[in-house]
Design an enzyme around this catalytic site. Structure first.
Site, PDB file in Angstrom:
ATOM      1  N   ASP A 192      48.136  -3.001   0.017  1.00  0.00           N
ATOM      2  CA  ASP A 192      47.619  -2.511  -1.246  1.00  0.00           C
ATOM      3  C   ASP A 192      46.323  -3.267  -1.477  1.00  0.00           C
ATOM      4  OD1 ASP A 192      47.860  -0.643  -3.342  1.00  0.00           O
ATOM      5  OD2 ASP A 192      48.444  -2.212  -4.726  1.00  0.00           O
ATOM      6  N   HIS A 241      37.522  -7.307   3.051  1.00  0.00           N
ATOM      7  CA  HIS A 241      38.814  -7.783   2.550  1.00  0.00           C
ATOM      8  C   HIS A 241      39.948  -7.350   3.473  1.00  0.00           C
ATOM      9  CE1 HIS A 241      37.535  -3.976   0.953  1.00  0.00           C
ATOM     10  NE2 HIS A 241      38.798  -3.621   0.763  1.00  0.00           N
ATOM     11  N   ARG A 242      39.920  -6.080   3.874  1.00  0.00           N
ATOM     12  CA  ARG A 242      40.959  -5.571   4.768  1.00  0.00           C
ATOM     13  C   ARG A 242      40.840  -6.235   6.145  1.00  0.00           C
ATOM     14  NH1 ARG A 242      40.330  -0.649   3.504  1.00  0.00           N
ATOM     15  NH2 ARG A 242      41.881  -0.687   1.855  1.00  0.00           N
TER      16      ARG A 242
END
Length: 193
Positions: A68, A176-177
């Site tokens: 998420d 971020h991922r």
């Protein structure tokens, strides 16, 4: 090793697959015949990642990965945060979400924001969490055609381009991922020895 990604987002599947392909094969929900919407009803990014991974593991008994991600804007008290994908309402588009953020940010001088991703990995019933974060600013208008989500209005610290103006190869070195993926890859590499 094979993992099922608990997402129907093709952009996300492609992005993650490009980073972890040397340690495992990532399968899509359609690869395992799953066509149901996976619930995301938790009040936190971590909670949603765990909920999605447990949903797949409990029903299919397959090792899986769920994530998420939230865009957290300082001057909006961390919004859109956990509801980033549906910030403009149920059934909204990426463009709808960006327009809402840009409207709320009109006249704001503090434009600091961060993208934060949490991965929940379940292997043989055991859960592991990995976090990635990138700080940046929200621009006043969209720039770029690549990426998805809020990429056209998010400019990471140290760069003069938005995520949407970068190639997937560049973005996958530090997003971020990507940062969460790198922690995942390191963990999977150590468990496969």
């Amino acid at each position: 090793m094979e993992l099922v990604l608990a997402s129907n987002n093709k952009h996300k599947l492609n992005e993650i697959s490009n980073i972890i392909s040397n340690v495992c094969v990532l399968k899509s929900l359609s690869d395992i015949g799953c066509s149901v919407d996976i619930p995301e009803t938790q009040p936190t990014i971590e909670g949603n990642a765990i909920q999605k991974a447990r949903f797949i593991y409990d029903r299919f008994k397959m090792n899986c990965l769920a994530d998420d991600t939230g865009l957290e804007i300082e001057t909006l008290d961390g919004a859109p945060g956990v509801i980033s994908a549906r910030f403009a309402g149920v059934g909204c588009s990426f463009s709808d979400n960006m327009r809402k953020v840009l409207m709320l940010m009109e006249g704001k001088t503090n434009r600091e924001a961060a993208f934060r991703t949490i991965f929940c990995l379940i292997i043989d019933g055991k859960e592991y969490l990995f976090e990635g974060r990138v700080d940046g600013i929200i621009l006043e208008q969209e720039r770029g055609e690549n990426g998805f989500g809020y990429d056209p209005i998010f400019q990471p610290v140290g760069y003069d381009k938005t995520f949407a103006e970068m190639s997937l190869e560049l973005k996958n070195t530090f997003s971020h991922r990507a940062r969460a993926c790198m922690k995942l890859v390191e963990f999977l590499g150590s468990t496969n020895k």
